[in-house]
Write a protein that holds these residues in place. Structure first.
Motif, PDB file in Angstrom:
ATOM      1  N   ARG A 124       0.824  -1.210   0.000  1.00 47.33           N
ATOM      2  CA  ARG A 124       0.000   0.000   0.000  1.00 47.33           C
ATOM      3  C   ARG A 124       0.861   1.264   0.000  1.00 47.33           C
ATOM      4  NH1 ARG A 124      -3.922   0.300   4.709  1.00 47.33           N
ATOM      5  NH2 ARG A 124      -4.143  -1.869   4.164  1.00 47.33           N
ATOM      6  N   ARG A 159      -6.042  -6.448  -5.227  1.00 47.21           N
ATOM      7  CA  ARG A 159      -7.022  -5.628  -4.499  1.00 47.21           C
ATOM      8  C   ARG A 159      -6.463  -4.221  -4.266  1.00 47.21           C
ATOM      9  NH1 ARG A 159      -7.882  -9.216  -0.601  1.00 47.21           N
ATOM     10  NH2 ARG A 159      -6.730  -8.090   0.977  1.00 47.21           N
ATOM     11  N   GLN A 160      -5.189  -4.155  -3.908  1.00 42.37           N
ATOM     12  CA  GLN A 160      -4.558  -2.844  -3.681  1.00 42.37           C
ATOM     13  C   GLN A 160      -4.505  -2.027  -4.985  1.00 42.37           C
ATOM     14  OE1 GLN A 160      -3.808  -1.664  -0.804  1.00 42.37           O
ATOM     15  NE2 GLN A 160      -4.169  -3.556   0.286  1.00 42.37           N
ATOM     16  N   ARG A 163      -7.643  -0.292  -5.597  1.00 36.14           N
ATOM     17  CA  ARG A 163      -7.876   0.876  -4.720  1.00 36.14           C
ATOM     18  C   ARG A 163      -7.383   2.159  -5.377  1.00 36.14           C
ATOM     19  NH1 ARG A 163      -7.268   0.415   1.387  1.00 36.14           N
ATOM     20  NH2 ARG A 163      -6.318   2.450   1.129  1.00 36.14           N
ATOM     21  N   TYR A 164      -6.301   2.035  -6.162  1.00 39.92           N
ATOM     22  CA  TYR A 164      -5.659   3.231  -6.714  1.00 39.92           C
ATOM     23  C   TYR A 164      -6.003   3.504  -8.172  1.00 39.92           C
ATOM     24  CZ  TYR A 164      -3.013   3.443  -2.439  1.00 39.92           C
ATOM     25  OH  TYR A 164      -2.684   3.537  -1.117  1.00 39.92           O
TER      26      TYR A 164
END
Ligand SMILES: C[S@@+](CC[C@H](N)C(=O)[O-])C[C@H]1O[C@@H](n2cnc3c(N)ncnc32)[C@H](O)[C@@H]1O
Length: 187
Positions: A124, A159-160, A163-164
């Protein structure tokens, strides 16, 4: 040989048993539209498999820097690619390195970082720095090993990424040890 030695000494940081194949390097660069690049950053160049192709593609006017944490690989990079600005440091300081070179952002980030070796916190942290450093029309490319992308850390990384990045495409899987594909990510 030096890659294998470093991989044995520092498995978590290197996260691979051998340098990437030429096929994977080509898959990364052909999806980056480097002919129109302004500011290009390579993260974790290792012994420079991607670097060689990046240099062939970018225009003379482009700014190009490579950020490598491993001292031994930095020595190899500087000897082999003396024209490349190889920074001995961590990708987490990307914004500072850009600033030091008079750039607010970059439009191409090609990553060789071993995401599946990183825990969620580090994934992250690094992705947030990458996202903040990328211009709105920029592209971030990174590879993943198949089928490691289906294991917990590979799934966490996917998944990360979501997020972005709003726009994430996957290429085909190419021959590599292990087989690999590229994520092409836009903001
Ligand atoms: C899987 S190897 C890839 C090397 C090369 N790009 C290739 O594909 O053959 C991962 C590389 O990322 C570097 N690395 C790991 N963590 C890093 C960090 N935080 N900042 C910069 N480089 C890092 C390692 O030292 C290693 O060279």
């Amino acid at each position: 040989m030096s890659f294998i030695t470093e991989a044995i000494l520092r498995p978590k940081n290197i996260g691979a048993v051998a340098p990437s194949s030429k096929r994977l390097a080509k898959l990364m660069t052909e999806n980056a539209d480097l002919k129109h690049a302004k500011v290009v950053v390579e993260l974790g160049p290792g012994t420079g498999v991607f670097t060689e192709l990046i240099l062939q593609e970018i225009p003379d006017s482009a700014v190009f820097m490579a950020i490598e944490q491993n001292e031994h690989f930095v020595t190899i990079m500087r000897a082999q690619y003396p024209t490349v600005d190889t920074i001995h440091g961590s990708a987490e300081h990307l914004k500072n390195y850009l600033k030091e070179r008079g750039a607010e952002s970059c439009d191409k980030i090609l990553s060789g970082l071993p995401w599946a070796s990183f825990d969620e916190r580090l994934q992250r942290l690094l992705l947030s720095k990458i996202y903040e450093s990328l211009s709105p029309d920029g592209v971030f490319l990174t590879f993943a090993y198949y089928p490691i992308n289906h294991l917990p850390r590979g799934r966490t990384f996917k998944r990360q990424l979501r997020r972005y990045f709003k726009d994430i495409k996957k290429t085909r899987v190419v021959l590599n040890v292990p087989p690999a594909f590229v994520y092409i990510c836009k903001r």
